[in-house]
Design a protein around this motif. Structure first.
Motif, mmCIF file in Angstrom:
data_model
loop_
_atom_site.group_PDB
_atom_site.id
_atom_site.type_symbol
_atom_site.label_atom_id
_atom_site.label_comp_id
_atom_site.label_asym_id
_atom_site.label_seq_id
_atom_site.Cartn_x
_atom_site.Cartn_y
_atom_site.Cartn_z
ATOM 1 N N PRO A 199 0.829 -1.208 0.000
ATOM 2 C CA PRO A 199 0.000 0.000 0.000
ATOM 3 C C PRO A 199 0.864 1.259 0.000
ATOM 4 O O PRO A 199 1.780 1.402 0.820
ATOM 5 C CB PRO A 199 -0.794 -0.124 1.308
ATOM 6 C CG PRO A 199 -0.835 -1.601 1.577
ATOM 7 C CD PRO A 199 0.477 -2.137 1.103
ATOM 8 N N THR A 200 0.585 2.157 -0.935
ATOM 9 C CA THR A 200 1.407 3.350 -1.132
ATOM 10 C C THR A 200 0.521 4.551 -1.392
ATOM 11 O O THR A 200 -0.478 4.447 -2.108
ATOM 12 C CB THR A 200 2.376 3.154 -2.309
ATOM 13 O OG1 THR A 200 3.205 2.009 -2.074
ATOM 14 C CG2 THR A 200 3.268 4.365 -2.505
ATOM 15 N N GLU A 201 0.893 5.697 -0.815
ATOM 16 C CA GLU A 201 0.171 6.942 -1.050
ATOM 17 C C GLU A 201 1.182 8.055 -1.318
ATOM 18 O O GLU A 201 2.255 8.086 -0.720
ATOM 19 C CB GLU A 201 -0.693 7.334 0.155
ATOM 20 C CG GLU A 201 -1.797 6.346 0.486
ATOM 21 C CD GLU A 201 -2.957 6.388 -0.493
ATOM 22 O OE1 GLU A 201 -3.030 7.357 -1.274
ATOM 23 O OE2 GLU A 201 -3.770 5.458 -0.481
ATOM 24 N N TRP B 122 4.320 7.728 1.127
ATOM 25 C CA TRP B 122 4.060 6.887 2.304
ATOM 26 C C TRP B 122 3.882 5.466 1.812
ATOM 27 O O TRP B 122 3.212 5.216 0.802
ATOM 28 C CB TRP B 122 2.795 7.373 3.006
ATOM 29 C CG TRP B 122 2.275 6.476 4.097
ATOM 30 C CD1 TRP B 122 2.551 6.543 5.433
ATOM 31 C CD2 TRP B 122 1.339 5.387 3.945
ATOM 32 N NE1 TRP B 122 1.867 5.574 6.118
ATOM 33 C CE2 TRP B 122 1.123 4.842 5.229
ATOM 34 C CE3 TRP B 122 0.688 4.822 2.858
ATOM 35 C CZ2 TRP B 122 0.256 3.768 5.435
ATOM 36 C CZ3 TRP B 122 -0.154 3.747 3.052
ATOM 37 C CH2 TRP B 122 -0.370 3.234 4.345
ATOM 38 N N VAL B 123 4.489 4.518 2.521
ATOM 39 C CA VAL B 123 4.344 3.114 2.145
ATOM 40 C C VAL B 123 4.173 2.275 3.402
ATOM 41 O O VAL B 123 4.822 2.524 4.420
ATOM 42 C CB VAL B 123 5.560 2.614 1.332
ATOM 43 C CG1 VAL B 123 6.859 2.792 2.102
ATOM 44 C CG2 VAL B 123 5.385 1.158 0.913
ATOM 45 N N LEU B 124 3.262 1.323 3.345
ATOM 46 C CA LEU B 124 3.057 0.374 4.438
ATOM 47 C C LEU B 124 3.764 -0.916 4.042
ATOM 48 O O LEU B 124 3.305 -1.661 3.175
ATOM 49 C CB LEU B 124 1.566 0.123 4.668
ATOM 50 C CG LEU B 124 1.212 -0.803 5.832
ATOM 51 C CD1 LEU B 124 1.694 -0.213 7.168
ATOM 52 C CD2 LEU B 124 -0.298 -1.048 5.884
ATOM 53 N N ALA B 125 4.909 -1.151 4.686
ATOM 54 C CA ALA B 125 5.739 -2.318 4.365
ATOM 55 C C ALA B 125 5.593 -3.348 5.471
ATOM 56 O O ALA B 125 6.329 -3.335 6.460
ATOM 57 C CB ALA B 125 7.199 -1.901 4.209
ATOM 58 N N GLY B 126 4.613 -4.221 5.330
ATOM 59 C CA GLY B 126 4.376 -5.220 6.369
ATOM 60 C C GLY B 126 3.855 -4.576 7.636
ATOM 61 O O GLY B 126 2.809 -3.939 7.644
#
Length: 291
Positions: free
Chosen positions: A173-175, A183-187
Motif C-alpha cells: 500500500p502506497t500513497e 508513504w508506504v506500508l511495508a508489512g
C-alpha cells in the motif's frame, strides 16, 4: 638470405571509440526528477502521462512496471507505455529510457520491447532530456493493482496473466503525500520516503539544522530513520506509526517540507554551528539500504 618482406595490406578504417561515461544523476535538468527516481526505485504501481518536446499530440504513458518487466510496449488499443523498472541498464539510465521511448513511438499495437538498448554507442538527442519537455511535472496516478496493463474489458492470458498475478501480489500500500514524497506500508512498518532535488551535502546540512533544533520529525509516532542515495539524490526516510492512515501524515509532511526549505535557504547566510555539525556527522552514519 634475409627474410622476405611481408606485404602490408591497406589499413582498415576504424570507427572512433565513443567513451561511455557513467551518469550519476541521470535525470538532472528535468523538473520531474524526484518523481522519476521514486517511480524507478520504490513506487509499486503507478502511471503518469509524459509531455514530449516534439510530437506533443502523441500520448505516452510512463509506468513503474510493465508485463515481464518490459522496457516498453504498445497496447492492442494503440496506447504507448514506457517502463521505469527494468532488469538491465547501461551507464546512463536516461539514455536507456530515451531509446526505449523512441522505439515505442515507432512501434505498432501489440509490439513489445523486452529490454532497453544498452549496447549501442552513445549518440546525440536520445536522452529523456532531449525528448521530454524539461519543465513539465508528472501527474502521478497510483494504482492498487496492475490492471492498467490491459485495455478495458480485456482479460490477461498466458505469460501476461502470470506476470500480472506476481506483480499484484508484490504491491505494498502506497500513497503520494507530495512531489517525490511517498508513504508506504511495508508489512508491519510504515515509512515516508522523500526524494529531494537538492545537492546532497546541502540537504544533509539542512537536515542537521532541523535535527539540532528538534524539528526533524513529523510529530508523535514518527522517527527519522536515515537516508539512501538514488541516482544522484539523497532520499531521507522516516519511520511512521503503521496504525495511522497515510492522510494523517499529509499536513505534518507539508510542515516538515516548509521547515526543510527554510533550513536550506538559511545555509546561504548562516553556516552550521557546533551542535549542528555534530548532528550532521550523526546523520552521515545513518545510511540505509532500500530493500
Amino acid at each position: 638470405m634475409g627474410k622476405a618482406a611481408r606485404k602490408k595490406g591497406p589499413k582498415k578504417d576504424r570507427k572512433p571509440k565513443v567513451r561511455d561515461v557513467f551518469v550519476a544523476r541521470p535525470f538532472e535538468g528535468l523538473a520531474a526528477e524526484p518523481e522519476l527516481i521514486a517511480l524507478r526505485e520504490f513506487v509499486p504501481s503507478a502511471t503518469a502521462k509524459l509531455t514530449l518536446a516534439a510530437d506533443a499530440d502523441r500520448a505516452v504513458t510512463l509506468g513503474t512496471v510493465l508485463p515481464m518487466a518490459a522496457a516498453a510496449f504498445v497496447r492492442t488499443d494503440g496506447e504507448v507505455f514506457l517502463g521505469m523498472q527494468v532488469q538491465t541498464r547501461s551507464s546512463d539510465i536516461s539514455r536507456d529510457l530515451g531509446r526505449s521511448l523512441r522505439w515505442a513511438l515507432e512501434a505498432g499495437p501489440g509490439d513489445v520491447l523486452s529490454v532497453p538498448d544498452t549496447t549501442s554507442e552513445p549518440a546525440e538527442g536520445e536522452r529523456l532530456q532531449d525528448l521530454l519537455e524539461p519543465g513539465a511535472e508528472l501527474d502521478v496516478q497510483l494504482h492498487e493493482d496492475f490492471s492498467w496493463w490491459l485495455p478495458e474489458d480485456t482479460e490477461a492470458s498466458g505469460e501476461v496473466a502470470m506476470s500480472l498475478e506476481r506483480a499484484n501480489a508484490a504491491i505494498m500500500p502506497t500513497e503520494r503525500l507530495g512531489p517525490g514524497a511517498y508513504w508506504v506500508l511495508a508489512g508491519e512498518k510504515a515509512h515516508l520516503r522523500w526524494v529531494w532535488p537538492a545537492d546532497e551535502n546541502r540537504l544533509l546540512m539542512a537536515l542537521a539544522r532541523l535535527s539540532a533544533a528538534g524539528e526533524i520529525g513529523l510529530g508523535e509516532g514518527s522517527r527519522y530513520a536515515g537516508s539512501f542515495r538514488a541516482h544522484g539524490l539523497l532520499v531521507p526516510v522516516w519511520d511512521l506509526d503503521p496504525e495511522a492512515h497515510a492522510r494523517e501524515w499529509l499536513e505534518p509532511s507539508q510542515q516538515l517540507g516548509s521547515r526543510l526549505e527554510a533550513a536550506l535557504k538559511s545555509l546561504d547566510d548562516e553556516p552550521l554551528n557546533a551542535a549542528e555539525r555534530r548532528a550532521r556527522d550523526g546523520l552521515v552514519g545513518r545510511q540505509l539500504t532500500l530493500r
